[in-house]
Design an enzyme around this catalytic site. Sequence first.
Site, PDB file in Angstrom:
ATOM      1  N   LYS A   1       1.330  70.095  19.136  1.00 52.61           N
ATOM      2  CA  LYS A   1       1.883  68.832  18.637  1.00 52.61           C
ATOM      3  C   LYS A   1       2.393  68.000  19.815  1.00 52.61           C
ATOM      4  O   LYS A   1       3.055  68.534  20.704  1.00 52.61           O
ATOM      5  CB  LYS A   1       3.043  69.129  17.685  1.00 52.61           C
ATOM      6  CG  LYS A   1       3.672  67.879  17.114  1.00 52.61           C
ATOM      7  CD  LYS A   1       4.991  68.176  16.414  1.00 52.61           C
ATOM      8  CE  LYS A   1       6.153  68.023  17.348  1.00 52.61           C
ATOM      9  NZ  LYS A   1       7.466  67.945  16.708  1.00 52.61           N
TER      10      LYS A   1
ATOM     11  N   LYS B   1       7.898  65.192  23.195  1.00 53.00           N
ATOM     12  CA  LYS B   1       8.570  65.062  24.492  1.00 53.00           C
ATOM     13  C   LYS B   1       9.016  66.420  25.011  1.00 53.00           C
ATOM     14  O   LYS B   1       8.959  66.702  26.193  1.00 53.00           O
ATOM     15  CB  LYS B   1       9.787  64.149  24.338  1.00 53.00           C
ATOM     16  CG  LYS B   1       9.578  62.831  25.029  1.00 53.00           C
ATOM     17  CD  LYS B   1      10.865  62.109  25.273  1.00 53.00           C
ATOM     18  CE  LYS B   1      11.256  62.206  26.719  1.00 53.00           C
ATOM     19  NZ  LYS B   1      12.608  61.719  26.967  1.00 53.00           N
TER      20      LYS B   1
ATOM     21  N   LYS C   1      15.139  74.541  19.005  1.00 55.87           N
ATOM     22  CA  LYS C   1      15.901  74.071  20.152  1.00 55.87           C
ATOM     23  C   LYS C   1      16.760  75.186  20.729  1.00 55.87           C
ATOM     24  O   LYS C   1      16.872  75.341  21.942  1.00 55.87           O
ATOM     25  CB  LYS C   1      16.764  72.865  19.770  1.00 55.87           C
ATOM     26  CG  LYS C   1      15.937  71.601  19.675  1.00 55.87           C
ATOM     27  CD  LYS C   1      16.743  70.404  19.262  1.00 55.87           C
ATOM     28  CE  LYS C   1      15.829  69.228  18.988  1.00 55.87           C
ATOM     29  NZ  LYS C   1      16.426  68.236  18.109  1.00 55.87           N
TER      30      LYS C   1
HETATM   31  P1  TYM Z   1      11.633  61.562  16.283  1.00 61.30           P
HETATM   32  O1  TYM Z   1      12.315  60.480  17.027  1.00 61.30           O
HETATM   33  O2  TYM Z   1      11.502  62.891  16.920  1.00 61.30           O
HETATM   34  O3  TYM Z   1      10.180  61.076  15.909  1.00 61.30           O
HETATM   35  C1  TYM Z   1       9.963  59.828  15.278  1.00 61.30           C
HETATM   36  C2  TYM Z   1       8.839  59.958  14.277  1.00 61.30           C
HETATM   37  O4  TYM Z   1       7.637  60.326  14.944  1.00 61.30           O
HETATM   38  C3  TYM Z   1       7.047  61.423  14.246  1.00 61.30           C
HETATM   39  N1  TYM Z   1       6.303  62.247  15.212  1.00 61.30           N
HETATM   40  C4  TYM Z   1       5.017  62.624  15.060  1.00 61.30           C
HETATM   41  N2  TYM Z   1       4.130  62.377  14.079  1.00 61.30           N
HETATM   42  C5  TYM Z   1       2.886  62.882  14.227  1.00 61.30           C
HETATM   43  N3  TYM Z   1       2.489  63.610  15.307  1.00 61.30           N
HETATM   44  C6  TYM Z   1       3.353  63.890  16.316  1.00 61.30           C
HETATM   45  N4  TYM Z   1       2.933  64.590  17.370  1.00 61.30           N
HETATM   46  C7  TYM Z   1       4.685  63.389  16.212  1.00 61.30           C
HETATM   47  N5  TYM Z   1       5.788  63.463  17.003  1.00 61.30           N
HETATM   48  C8  TYM Z   1       6.766  62.754  16.381  1.00 61.30           C
HETATM   49  C9  TYM Z   1       8.220  62.173  13.661  1.00 61.30           C
HETATM   50  O5  TYM Z   1       7.818  63.004  12.595  1.00 61.30           O
HETATM   51  C10 TYM Z   1       9.111  61.042  13.217  1.00 61.30           C
HETATM   52  O6  TYM Z   1       8.712  60.547  11.954  1.00 61.30           O
HETATM   53  N6  TYM Z   1      15.024  63.107  13.006  1.00 61.30           N
HETATM   54  C11 TYM Z   1      14.088  62.030  13.284  1.00 61.30           C
HETATM   55  C12 TYM Z   1      14.738  60.661  13.360  1.00 61.30           C
HETATM   56  C13 TYM Z   1      15.524  60.308  12.149  1.00 61.30           C
HETATM   57  C14 TYM Z   1      14.987  59.955  10.877  1.00 61.30           C
HETATM   58  C15 TYM Z   1      16.139  59.685  10.054  1.00 61.30           C
HETATM   59  C16 TYM Z   1      13.699  59.835  10.369  1.00 61.30           C
HETATM   60  C17 TYM Z   1      16.880  60.254  12.061  1.00 61.30           C
HETATM   61  N7  TYM Z   1      17.241  59.882  10.798  1.00 61.30           N
HETATM   62  C18 TYM Z   1      15.974  59.298   8.713  1.00 61.30           C
HETATM   63  C19 TYM Z   1      13.561  59.447   9.033  1.00 61.30           C
HETATM   64  C20 TYM Z   1      14.696  59.198   8.212  1.00 61.30           C
HETATM   65  C21 TYM Z   1      13.446  62.320  14.625  1.00 61.30           C
HETATM   66  O7  TYM Z   1      13.994  62.982  15.463  1.00 61.30           O
HETATM   67  O8  TYM Z   1      12.267  61.699  14.825  1.00 61.30           O
END
Ligand code: TYM
Length: 321
Positions: free
Chosen positions: A190, A193, A110
């Site tokens: 990947k 967004k 980022k």
């Molecule tokens: P976030 O909101 O970016 O994404 C949510 C989930 O989607 C998965 N993901 C993907 N998996 C496969 N291929 C992709 N292209 C892809 N893009 C996104 C992410 O790996 C995620 O599992 N930090 C986390 C949110 C969070 C969280 C937590 C998760 C906050 N606290 C505690 C687990 C446990 C996040 O930003 O995910």
Amino acid sequence: MRILTGLQPSGRLHIGNYFGAMEPAVRLQDEGEAFYFMANYHAMTSTGDPAALRENVRGLAIDFLACGLDPAKAFFFRQSDVPEVNELAWILSTVCPMGLLERCHSYKDKVAKGLSANHALFAYPVLMAADILLYDANLVPVGEDQKQHLEVTRDLVGKINERYGEGTLVLPEARIREDVAKVPGLDGQKMSKSYNNTIPIFGAQKKIRKLVMKIETDSTPIEAPKPTENSIILDLYRFFASEAEQAQLKADFEAGGFGYGDLKQRLFDAYWDYFAPMRERREELEKDDAYVEKVLADGAARAREEADKVLTRVRKAVGLR
Ligand code: TYM
């Protein structure tokens, strides 16, 4: 067994989120006590718009319910409705070396993209660790991009337990399904967004079809066989089609005679059919704000009870009580 995962309410849910986290989470809700939440504190690291934040949480809640989350089985809540998570984050940050956070890819990426680095962005993994540890979670279904955050979480458990005694915190494990760990986006990177390459799971048919038509392809002429290696179309099609349908599409690639437009249309049709029942359910939920609010309020109340138990234990262990 306790299963936990969070998703950031950062706009439209895409098929990477769905197959990486949401679909596994929905399946796992039958296998233990499930805690699923919307990480709105985390989303604040990338938005400063209160109306958007509120609306995105509402939208994500509806998406999650439409996709099969059963509030009778899972604890489903807004992260900020259990503000105790911040206290645990503080406790964790007292054992967290700066270097551990400086090494985190998501922070480094980022910053490299020019996002100004505030403290919340830097401390993001500590809050995420607190999310997980506040509920004694054992299993965390996530996509590949969260792997490092799970490693940080495990490191922090080690440090807390070493200092304050074994059993102060429970050691969680990531559940990353190899085949869906990294769902590709329109450009083959990947799906994310921040790369502007996503296919949302809900949205207007015309608009999404147009997106699917944007998938990057080479310039092989219509009549010629198409390369199947590294084909984004084939790679995405496997999520929506049976083995036989996948084999057929691959054969049609190899035979030639089909333009990329046709092949993309088949991907789009399969995608559209796959989400049809969820789309229908979503439309119903859209009309029932009161139900969604009630689900989240109940979920938060139940989650908070569990969080209290863990936090009481931790406070005693560290000497706050
Ligand atoms: P976030 O909101 O970016 O994404 C949510 C989930 O989607 C998965 N993901 C993907 N998996 C496969 N291929 C992709 N292209 C892809 N893009 C996104 C992410 O790996 C995620 O599992 N930090 C986390 C949110 C969070 C969280 C937590 C998760 C906050 N606290 C505690 C687990 C446990 C996040 O930003 O995910």
